[in-house]
Structures are given as structure tokens and as C-alpha cells.
Write a protein that holds these residues in place. Structure first.
Motif, short mmCIF file in Angstrom:
data_model
loop_
_atom_site.label_atom_id
_atom_site.label_comp_id
_atom_site.label_asym_id
_atom_site.label_seq_id
_atom_site.Cartn_x
_atom_site.Cartn_y
_atom_site.Cartn_z
N ILE A 1 0.85 -1.19 0.00
CA ILE A 1 0.00 0.00 0.00
C ILE A 1 0.89 1.24 0.00
O ILE A 1 0.53 2.28 -0.52
CB ILE A 1 -0.96 -0.04 1.22
CG1 ILE A 1 -2.08 -1.05 0.93
CG2 ILE A 1 -1.54 1.34 1.54
CD1 ILE A 1 -3.07 -1.25 2.06
N LEU A 2 2.10 1.10 0.56
CA LEU A 2 3.05 2.23 0.57
C LEU A 2 4.14 2.07 -0.49
O LEU A 2 5.22 2.64 -0.38
CB LEU A 2 3.67 2.36 1.97
CG LEU A 2 2.67 2.52 3.11
CD1 LEU A 2 3.38 2.57 4.46
CD2 LEU A 2 1.82 3.77 2.92
N ASP A 3 3.87 1.30 -1.53
CA ASP A 3 4.83 1.06 -2.62
C ASP A 3 5.16 2.39 -3.32
O ASP A 3 4.41 3.35 -3.24
CB ASP A 3 4.18 0.09 -3.63
CG ASP A 3 5.19 -0.57 -4.54
OD1 ASP A 3 5.71 0.11 -5.45
OD2 ASP A 3 5.49 -1.76 -4.34
N SER A 4 6.29 2.39 -4.04
CA SER A 4 6.65 3.63 -4.74
C SER A 4 6.01 3.71 -6.13
O SER A 4 6.20 4.68 -6.84
CB SER A 4 8.16 3.72 -4.88
OG SER A 4 8.61 2.56 -5.54
N ASN A 5 5.27 2.67 -6.52
CA ASN A 5 4.61 2.67 -7.83
C ASN A 5 3.10 2.83 -7.64
O ASN A 5 2.49 2.10 -6.86
CB ASN A 5 4.93 1.35 -8.56
CG ASN A 5 4.20 1.24 -9.88
OD1 ASN A 5 3.02 0.98 -9.92
ND2 ASN A 5 4.93 1.45 -10.97
N LYS A 6 2.52 3.78 -8.39
CA LYS A 6 1.10 4.09 -8.17
C LYS A 6 0.19 2.92 -8.49
O LYS A 6 -0.81 2.69 -7.83
CB LYS A 6 0.69 5.29 -9.04
CG LYS A 6 1.21 6.60 -8.49
CD LYS A 6 0.52 7.82 -9.11
CE LYS A 6 0.94 8.08 -10.53
NZ LYS A 6 0.58 9.43 -10.97
N ARG A 7 0.56 2.18 -9.54
CA ARG A 7 -0.29 1.06 -9.92
C ARG A 7 -0.28 -0.02 -8.84
O ARG A 7 -1.29 -0.67 -8.56
CB ARG A 7 0.21 0.49 -11.23
CG ARG A 7 -0.66 -0.61 -11.74
CD ARG A 7 0.05 -1.28 -12.89
NE ARG A 7 -0.96 -1.62 -13.88
CZ ARG A 7 -0.79 -1.45 -15.17
NH1 ARG A 7 0.32 -0.92 -15.62
NH2 ARG A 7 -1.71 -1.82 -16.00
N VAL A 8 0.88 -0.22 -8.21
CA VAL A 8 0.98 -1.21 -7.13
C VAL A 8 0.18 -0.72 -5.92
O VAL A 8 -0.56 -1.48 -5.29
CB VAL A 8 2.45 -1.47 -6.74
CG1 VAL A 8 2.53 -2.48 -5.59
CG2 VAL A 8 3.23 -1.99 -7.94
N GLN A 9 0.30 0.57 -5.61
CA GLN A 9 -0.50 1.12 -4.50
C GLN A 9 -1.98 0.81 -4.72
O GLN A 9 -2.68 0.34 -3.83
CB GLN A 9 -0.35 2.66 -4.45
CG GLN A 9 1.04 3.15 -4.10
CD GLN A 9 1.16 4.68 -4.30
OE1 GLN A 9 0.21 5.35 -4.72
NE2 GLN A 9 2.34 5.21 -4.01
N GLU A 10 -2.42 1.07 -5.94
CA GLU A 10 -3.84 0.88 -6.25
C GLU A 10 -4.25 -0.58 -6.10
O GLU A 10 -5.26 -0.92 -5.47
CB GLU A 10 -4.12 1.36 -7.68
CG GLU A 10 -5.56 1.14 -8.09
CD GLU A 10 -5.83 1.52 -9.54
OE1 GLU A 10 -7.00 1.48 -9.92
OE2 GLU A 10 -4.88 1.84 -10.29
N ALA A 11 -3.44 -1.47 -6.69
CA ALA A 11 -3.77 -2.90 -6.63
C ALA A 11 -3.76 -3.40 -5.18
O ALA A 11 -4.62 -4.18 -4.76
CB ALA A 11 -2.78 -3.70 -7.47
N ALA A 12 -2.79 -2.91 -4.40
CA ALA A 12 -2.67 -3.35 -3.01
C ALA A 12 -3.86 -2.86 -2.18
O ALA A 12 -4.42 -3.59 -1.36
CB ALA A 12 -1.37 -2.85 -2.40
N CYS A 13 -4.25 -1.62 -2.43
CA CYS A 13 -5.38 -1.05 -1.69
C CYS A 13 -6.67 -1.81 -1.99
O CYS A 13 -7.45 -2.12 -1.10
CB CYS A 13 -5.54 0.42 -2.10
SG CYS A 13 -5.50 1.52 -0.73
N SER A 14 -6.89 -2.10 -3.28
CA SER A 14 -8.10 -2.86 -3.66
C SER A 14 -8.06 -4.26 -3.06
O SER A 14 -9.06 -4.76 -2.55
CB SER A 14 -8.19 -3.00 -5.17
OG SER A 14 -8.32 -1.73 -5.75
N ALA A 15 -6.88 -4.90 -3.13
CA ALA A 15 -6.75 -6.27 -2.59
C ALA A 15 -6.98 -6.24 -1.08
O ALA A 15 -7.62 -7.14 -0.52
CB ALA A 15 -5.37 -6.83 -2.91
N PHE A 16 -6.49 -5.21 -0.44
CA PHE A 16 -6.64 -5.13 1.02
C PHE A 16 -8.11 -4.97 1.40
O PHE A 16 -8.59 -5.57 2.36
CB PHE A 16 -5.80 -3.99 1.61
CG PHE A 16 -5.62 -4.11 3.09
CD1 PHE A 16 -4.80 -5.11 3.62
CD2 PHE A 16 -6.30 -3.29 3.98
CE1 PHE A 16 -4.65 -5.27 4.99
CE2 PHE A 16 -6.15 -3.44 5.35
CZ PHE A 16 -5.32 -4.44 5.86
#
Length: 888
Positions: A487-502
Motif C-alpha cells: 500500500i506504501l509502494d513507490s509505484n502508483k499502480r501497485v499502491q492501487e492494486a494493493a489497496c483494492s486487494a486489502f
């Protein structure tokens, strides 16, 4: 400048531009191509003013078709401005101008420039769609005759225009209004499937394709010839033609499967090739074939022999590593669809029952328009996995193993996508492999490639249900820890995917997350300072879902201290017109419900703003209704989310909201909202009515005489959610009103009995209807009991699966009271009543006594022998339960 008016000579419109006027318009056209928005705005105003001159549009068509000395972009722009004028003011064009434009269009459809031909085509279809197909009788015959021209440009231009007309006016072309021109046009188009020019072949297929889904008669007459011609084009060297052939086959699959069946083996082979086409647009179109085929009953038999070949997925994504500091562009942000509040019952086996569970879409990681080959392939795998279930695994597992542990990241990433895609359909068969796969995936969350990290988040969320079913330390804790880092990744797409998965993990884990709340909130609050615009919207969702999942466990001073300041800071920053309020209001609604009294320090400004939003929207709507040309229609979503947040406040604060309600005009506003044309507004206002009834009935009671007739008219199951919330509100009101409910029973009872007996009524609506009927019977048994026989059976079957709670309690008290008033109403369906009684785990003592009394009364009335015969029909668990709990 001197504007020349039309001079009519010899029945022809002889029109010549004034040189000075022409130069002025050319100057404007040049300026409008400037990147400077101020200049553009000035040009826009000048162009609007010029519309008062009747022959301004003659100048525009003149520049487009006659002024060959000008550059093409300027000429085309002139045509596009004319197109906009046609859209806005066509009915005000003088006849002479209209005729001049039409004849110029037809004379220049074969212009040597593809850009000008296309612009003329757009202009023609815009005029046609303004109802002018009827008033321009020579248009279609003329265009069709131009198809036979020896000149390529003329043929291509005419076909381009026809394709646009077929796209825009398909319906009217297939009606009697125009004397059915398709009977001539479709056979004509079919002749051009074999034309030497790829562009023209492509136009021809595209034109016919417009009439497949509507099963147009003229096409159905030539269906065999159409399919034969499509097969002839299967290997066309032009990608656009192959794309249109694939599109045609996909649509034919839906409407004329009977005609494709004999060729199915070859079509599947062909689509396998096309799914691997060098041209991505062709491959994407072909990939839709698998999605459509999966919906057909014959899918399983047709594909079984081709299965091994189907699982070849392409990875077609670029890769940006660190972009968190780059601001989002507007088109990055997908439109949000607010889901209004629906009141539902808790069930034994799960949490809240949702009617539409559509949150789990495939790798939903970009704007809606970004539908690409890999997503389509993954979606196809998903639907095929749902068709074949575990039969798919022998074909896919060997390939999957190779992909998942591959040293090349691109290959590994596609394997992770496949694993996620088959999760729903093949879950049972995958369980033995998950103890090995889940740790591997958790490791992939820290892969150095951003794309691997983001797709892994999604795939893990698809297996969240299994993760949560295992002991928490085994997988839940490590997964949660890693996801929070992402969720605190440096890549926006990863942040988004992590937030949705969470958010998905939160829904599955619910109170399992309570021990980790401090750690979770720490991360989510830190993300507030880190996230750009688009991901902030997803972060609100993750926080709202967390509140829904852990409920009152969030109500601790230290958690409130962490969570509320950043939310309130955002709340204060956003203006009333900002659509970013939607997700924030939704989030706050969940938070307020969870925090209960903990939300008190924040409730006043939040309450006030919500009331203002509702008031503003209603005022704007009234202005728009009175003078639509002066005032634009409001975005009612502002009002819907505000009503929903008020519901959240009422539910969370309970009686504490009383003072706020007393000092506002919310009930007057609700009276208007309940009568709004838009169903979602009514849905949310009925939810709020129910919540305010529970929280502070003293303020609602004076309005009941006005509200009840409106509730009665909204018991219409065509609008499921509106009907559901109105039903629930009536039940809540009846509990508060007691015997005073009597005069209102005739307004609602017949509709409720009708709904509970309707086939295919959604579960949530059935349950709420049953509870409300029970509650009405509880407070007014004399009025409701006479109808007992008409609803007792569906009533019992609707409520046997819901958890013991207050609503179920009052409904069962009602049914017992009605049975004592009208015992003969239950005789025929007594076994259903027994089953419903047995569904209680822990009824209160006095309710248990009511059950006992009815069961024993029935047994005594029929005698032991008859009771034995009757109870022999019971399934064993029911028999044992009634004997153990009630001694019968």
C-alpha cells in the motif's frame, strides 16, 4: 464585414462568399488551432455570434469542399464546426442553406483527401441523424450508386459515409418509415466483400455488422451468403478486415448459433489463430469470442477438444517503476459509480447478503477504456474456468507450474494472472496446491518488477476467502503484513492494486483483523500523505471497508485519534461541487456507523454539510425543472451520498442525533427526496427514514401521515432496492407506532403480500417483506391476521435462514399473535411454521413460550396419532430439534 444573403436565381442557389468575410472566417479557424485556451475561448464566442447570420454555414461548407488551396486540417475543422452547428441549430437553417450543404456534401464525398472525405461523411451522417433521412430521399440511393464508381476515392468516401449512417441510424433503416432500404443495401454490401481494396472490404463488413444483433430481417434472408463471404475473408491481409470478421462471428454466436454450429470446429481453430494475431486489435476482437462462447450452453462440448490450445496468454504491458510523485492526469481517474444504501439481513453463513456482487472484476487496474488483450484473455479464462470448473486443471496446471516459477519476470507475471483468473471457477481443485502457492505469491509481493507486484496483489485477493479460513498466523498475518507494505509502494499502480486487494481481504477477514488494527491504521493514515488523487479515492474505500468489517472495535480513543484528523482535513479541503466528496462521504458513513458515540465530536459540521448538500441539489433541480434552458440539471449523486452519510450518522449515533435533527429541516427535505424521479434518491431517502425512525422517532412521527402514502406507492418490485428500503422503513415505523399504525395498514398490506408471493423475488427483498408483514401483524393483529393463509408459507421459508436478531424477534412475535387470532390460517402450512421455529438458535424465553403454546396447541387439537403421522414427514434434524427444544 459585408455578409451576403442568398440570392435565388433559376431555382438554384447561386452562392458566392464575400472575400472579406471569408478571410475573417479563415483567420478564426487558424486561431482556434492555437494551444492557448484563452484564444480558443474567444474564438468559440465569435463562432457562436456568427451563427446569427443565415449564410455563415455556407462559408463553412465552402471552406470544407471548395477551398482546395487551404491546408487540410483547417478545411476539416471548418466541416467539424459545421457539424456542431447542424447538431445544435439545424432546424433554424434556411432551406436554401440546407440544400446547398446537402448538394456540396454529395458532390465532394469523393475528395482526393481521406481526411476531407471522412469529414464530409461525418457531416452527412449528422444531417441524416437529425431526422433528415426522411427529408433527404435521394441520399441513400445516391450513396449506393456511388459505390459502383470507377473512381476509388468516390467509392471509398461513399462507403465511409454509409458505414457512419449504418452505425448512427440502424434502427430507422430497418423500419417502414423509409420503405425498408436495407432490402437493397445489404445484398449490395455483400457484393463488396470481394472488392480488391482492403479499405472497401472493411467498410462493407462493418456496414453489415451493424444489423446482426438486431436480427434485421433483410440480413437474416441473406445469412448463409453473409457467413460464406465472411469465411472467404478469414485470411484477409488487412487487419481491419480480420477484426471486422472476428466481430461478426462473435455477434453471430449470440444471434445465429444454429448457422455457425456446422462450422464450429473450424471457427474455434480460426479464433485460436486470431487470438494470437500480430495485430493487437484483431487479437482483442477474437478474444471476445471466448467470453461470448462461454455464455452459450454448447460451450462445454464445443471446446473440450481444443482446451489444451486455449491457454496461451500474451503479456502486453509496459512497465513504469517509480511514479508516485507524478501527479495523476484527469483521464487516469475512472468515473465512480456510487452504490446507494440497501438495507439487508444478516445470515447464518455469511455477513451481509448483497444482491449484486460485482466488485471482483478481472485485474481492474486501469481506466474503463483500457480494455486490452491481456485483460480480455484473463476474463476469458475466468469465464471458461466457471464453465469447466476443475476439469480445466489437468490442461492448465502443467503450463501454470512452468509459468509461475519462470526466471523471466514477464512470463512469471502472466502465470500469476492466470492463477488469479481461474480462482473462482477452479477453487475446489486448487485447494491442495494453495499451501505451496500462497507463500510463493506472498514472496512475489516484493518482486523488483512493479507489474509482478501489482498483479500478485490482485491474484492473492482472489484467494482471500481460503486464506482467512486457515489459522491466522499461517497465511493471514504474513499476507496482511506484505500487503500493507505494498500500500506504501513507490509505484502508483501497485499502491492501487494493493489497496483494492486489502479491501477484499478486509471483507473476508472481518473481526479477524481486530488484533492488528493499530498497525493497519498506521499504514492507511500514512498513505494519506503519500497518495496522488486517483489512489486517494481507493484509499477511502479501503478505510470504509475496514470500518464495515471491524465495526465497533474501531471505537477506541487511540484509533479515532489516528483516523479522524486526516479524514476531516480532506473534508475541509473539498468544495461542495467536488466529486471527490462522493468516496469521502461514503467512507465517513461507514466510519460514523462503526465509531458510534466516538463520532460525536465530529458529527455537527458533517451533519450540517450533508443537509446543505441535499438542500442545494433540490433547489438546483427545481430551477432546472422550471427553466431548463437557464439552469442545468444538478448531479443528484451529491444528494444521494449525503443522504447515505446521514443514514450512517443516525445508525452510529442513535439517540444522540436527536438535537441535530431538531435544529434542521431534514424531514421537509426528505419529503421531497422520497418523491424524486430518480430511483436512487428515493432508495437512499427511505433508508434514512428507517434509520431516523430508530434513532429519534419523536421528530418523524408528526410526518407519518404524509410519508405513509408515499411509502405505499413505492412498494413496486420493479425497482428492487427502492422497494426493499421502503418495505424496511414501514417495518421500523410500525414498531414505533404500535396500534396507531392501524389506519395505514390498507395502504401497504396488499402490496407486501403480493411481493412475498412473487416468483424470482431477490432474497433480501423477500426477507425484509416477511419481517415487515410480521411486524405489522405484531402491532395490528386484527387487521393482518385475516390474510395469514395467503402469506404464511413464503413467510416461513424466507425467514428460516436469517440470524437471530431483534428484527426476526419482532416478526416472529407478530406471526404467533396472528396465529392466535386466526389459527385456521396456518393449518395447511403448519410444517413450514415448524421448520421456521426450529431455525431459532436462542429465542428469548417469552418467545419460546409462544412457540411452545402453538406447537402443543396444534398437537393436542389433532391428537397423538395424527401428530405422529404428521411429524413422520419431518426431516430427522427438524424432528430432533422440536423434540429437544419444545417437547413435541
Amino acid at each position: 464585414c459585408v455578409w451576403l444573403y442568398l440570392q435565388q436565381t433559376k431555382m438554384e442557389y447561386e452562392w458566392k462568399p464575400d472575400e472579406q468575410g471569408l478571410q475573417q472566417i479563415l483567420q478564426l479557424l487558424k486561431e482556434s488551432q492555437s494551444p492557448d485556451t484563452t484564444i480558443q475561448r474567444t474564438v468559440q464566442q465569435k463562432l457562436e455570434q456568427l451563427n446569427q447570420y443565415p449564410d455563415f454555414n455556407n462559408y463553412l461548407i465552402f471552406v470544407l469542399t471548395k477551398l482546395k488551396s487551404e491546408d487540410e486540417p483547417t478545411r476539416s475543422l471548418s466541416g467539424l464546426i459545421l457539424k456542431n452547428n447542424v447538431k445544435a441549430h439545424f432546424q433554424n437553417f434556411p432551406n436554401g442553406v440546407t440544400d446547398f450543404i446537402k448538394s456540396e456534401c454529395l458532390n465532394n464525398i469523393g475528395d482526393s483527401s481521406p481526411l476531407i472525405r471522412a469529414t464530409v461523411g461525418i457531416l452527412i451522417t449528422t444531417i441524416a441523424s437529425k431526422g433528415e433521412l426522411q427529408n433527404w430521399p435521394d441520399l441513400l440511393p445516391k450513396l449506393c450508386s456511388l459505390l459502383d464508381s470507377e473512381d476509388y476515392n468516390t467509392c471509398e468516401g461513399a462507403f465511409g459515409a454509409l458505414q457512419k449512417i449504418c452505425e448512427d441510424s440502424a434502427e430507422i433503416l430497418d423500419s417502414d418509415v423509409l420503405d425498408r432500404p436495407l432490402n437493397i443495401m445489404i445484398p449490395k454490401f455483400l457484393q463488396f466483400f470481394k472488392h480488391s481494396s482492403p479499405k472497401i472490404r472493411s467498410h462493407a463488413v462493418a456496414c453489415v455488422n451493424q444489423f446482426i444483433i438486431s436480427r434485421t430481417q433483410a440480413l437474416m434472408l441473406h445469412i448463409d451468403s453473409f457467413i460464406e463471404n465472411l469465411f472467404a475473408l478469414a485470411g484477409d491481409e488487412e487487419p481491419e478486415v480480420r477484426k471486422n470478421v472476428c466481430r461478426a462471428l462473435v455477434m453471430l454466436l449470440e444471434v445465429r448459433m444454429d448457422r455457425l454450429l456446422p462450422h464450429m470446429h473450424n471457427i474455434v481453430e480460426y479464433m485460436l489463430q486470431r487470438t494470437q494475431d500480430q495485430d493487437e486489435n484483431v487479437a482483442l476482437e477474437a478474444c471476445e469470442f471466448w467470453l461470448t462462447l462461454a455464455e452459450q450452453p454448447i460451450c462445454k462440448d464445443v471446446l473440450i477438444r481444443h482446451l489444451p490450445k486455449i491457454f496461451l496468454l500474451k503479456n502486453t504491458q509496459g512497465d513504469v517503476e517509480e511514479d508516485e510523485t507524478i501527479p495523476d492526469s484527469e483521464q487516469d481517474i475512472r468515473p465512480r459509480f456510487h452504490r446507494s444504501r440497501t438495507v439487508a439481513q444478516q445470515h447464518d453463513e455469511d455477513g451481509i447478503e448483497e444482491e449484486e456482487d460485482d466488485d471482483d472484476e478481472i485485474d481492474d487496474d486501469d481506466t474503463i477504456s483500457d480494455w486490452n488483450l491481456r485483460k480480455c484473455s484473463a476474463a476469458a479464462l475466468d469465464v471458461l474456468a466457471n464453465v469447466y470448473r476443475d476439469e480445466l486443471l489437468p490442461h492448465i496446471l502443467p503450463l501454470l507450474k512452468e509459468l509461475l516459477f519462470h526466471h523471466e519476470w514477464v512470463v512469471k507475471e502472466s502465470g500469476i494472472l492466470v492463477l488469479g483468473a481461474i480462482a473462482e471457477g477452479c477453487m475446489q481443485g486448487m485447494i491442495p496446491y494453495l499451501p505451496e502457492l500462497i507463500p510463493h505469491l506472498i514472496q512475489c509481493l516484493s518482486d523488483k518488477k512493479a507489474l509482478v507486484r501489482s498483479i500478485t496483489c490482485w491474484t492473492l485477493s482472489r484467494y482471500a476467502h481460503w486464506v482467512v479460513s486457515q489459522p491466522p498466523d499461517t497465511y493471514l498475518k504474513p499476507l496482511m503484513t506484505e500487503l500493507l507494505k505494498r500500500i506504501l509502494d513507490s509505484n502508483k499502480r501497485v499502491q492501487e492494486a494493493a489497496c483494492s486487494a486489502f479491501a477484499t481481504l478486509e471483507e473476508e477477514a472481518c473481526t479477524e483483523l481486530v488484533p492488528y488494527l493499530a498497525y493497519i491504521l498506521d499504514t492507511l493514515v500514512f498513505a494519506f500523505s503519500k497518495y496522488q488523487h486517483k489512489n486517494l479515492l481507493i484509499l477511502y474505500d479501503a478505510i470504509g471497508t475496514l470500518a464495515d468489517s471491524v465495526g465497533h472495535h474501531l471505537n477506541k480513543p487511540e484509533y479515532i485519534q489516528m483516523l479522524m484528523p486526516p479524514l476531516i482535513q480532506k473534508w475541509n479541503m473539498l468544495k461542495d461541487e467536488d466529486k471527490d466528496l462522493f468516496p469521502l462521504l461514503e467512507c465517513l458513513s461507514s466510519v460514523a456507523t462503526a465509531l458510534q458515540s466516538g463520532f460525536l465530536p465530529y458529527c455537527e459540521p458533517v451533519y450540517q454539510r450533508c443537509v446543505n448538500l441535499v438542500q442545494k441539489t433540490l433547489a438546483q433541480a427545481m430551477l432546472n425543472n422550471a427553466q431548463p434552458d437557464q439552469y442545468e440539471a444538478p448531479d443528484k449523486d451529491f444528494m444521494i451520498v449525503a443522504l447515505d452519510l446521514l443514514s450512517g450518522l443516525a445508525e452510529g449515533l442513535g439517540g444522540n442525533i436527536e438535537q441535530l435533527v431538531a435544529r434542521s429541516n431534514i424531514l421537509t427535505l426528505m419529503y421531497q427526496c422520497m418523491q424524486d424521479k430518480m430511483p436512487e434518491v428515493r432508495q437512499s431517502s427511505f433508508a434514512l427514514l428507517g434509520d431516523l425512525t430508530k434513532a429519534c422517532f419523536q421528530h418523524v412521527k408528526p410526518c407519518i401521515a404524509d410519508f405513509m402514502p408515499i411509502l405505499g406507492t413505492n412498494l413496486n418490485p420493479e425497482f428492487i432496492s427502492v422497494c426493499n428500503n421502503a418495505t424496511w422503513a414501514i417495518g421500523e415505523i410500525s414498531i414505533q407506532m404500535g396500534i396507531e399504525m392501524q389506519p395505514y395498514i390498507p395502504m401497504v398490506l396488499h402490496q407486501l403480500v403480493e411481493i412475498i408471493n412473487r416468483p424470482n423475488t431477490p432474497k433480501t427483498l423477500l426477507e425484509n417483506t416477511a419481517i415487515t408483514i410480521g411486524r405489522l401483524g405484531y402491532v395490528c393483529p386484527q387487521e393482518v391476521a385475516p390474510m395469514l393463509q395467503q402469506f404464511i408459507r413464503p413467510w416461513c421459508t424466507s425467514l428460516r435462514n436469517i440470524r437471530d436478531n431483534e428484527e426476526k424477534d419482532s416478526a416472529f412475535r407478530g406471526i404467533c399473535t396472528m396465529i392466535s387470532v386466526n389459527p385456521s390460517g396456518v393449518i395447511q402450512d403448519f410444517i413450514f411454521f415448524c421448520d421456521a421455529v426450529a431455525s431459532w438458535i436462542n429465542p428469548k424465553d417469552d418467545l419460546r413460550d409462544m412457540f411452545c403454546k402453538i406447537l402443543h396447541g396444534f398437537k393436542n387439537q389433532v391428537g397423538d396419532e395424527n401428530w405422529r403421522r404428521f411429524s413422520d414427514q419431518f426431516p430427522l434434524p427438524l424432528k430432533e430439534r422440536l423434540a429437544a427444544f419444545y417437547g413435541v
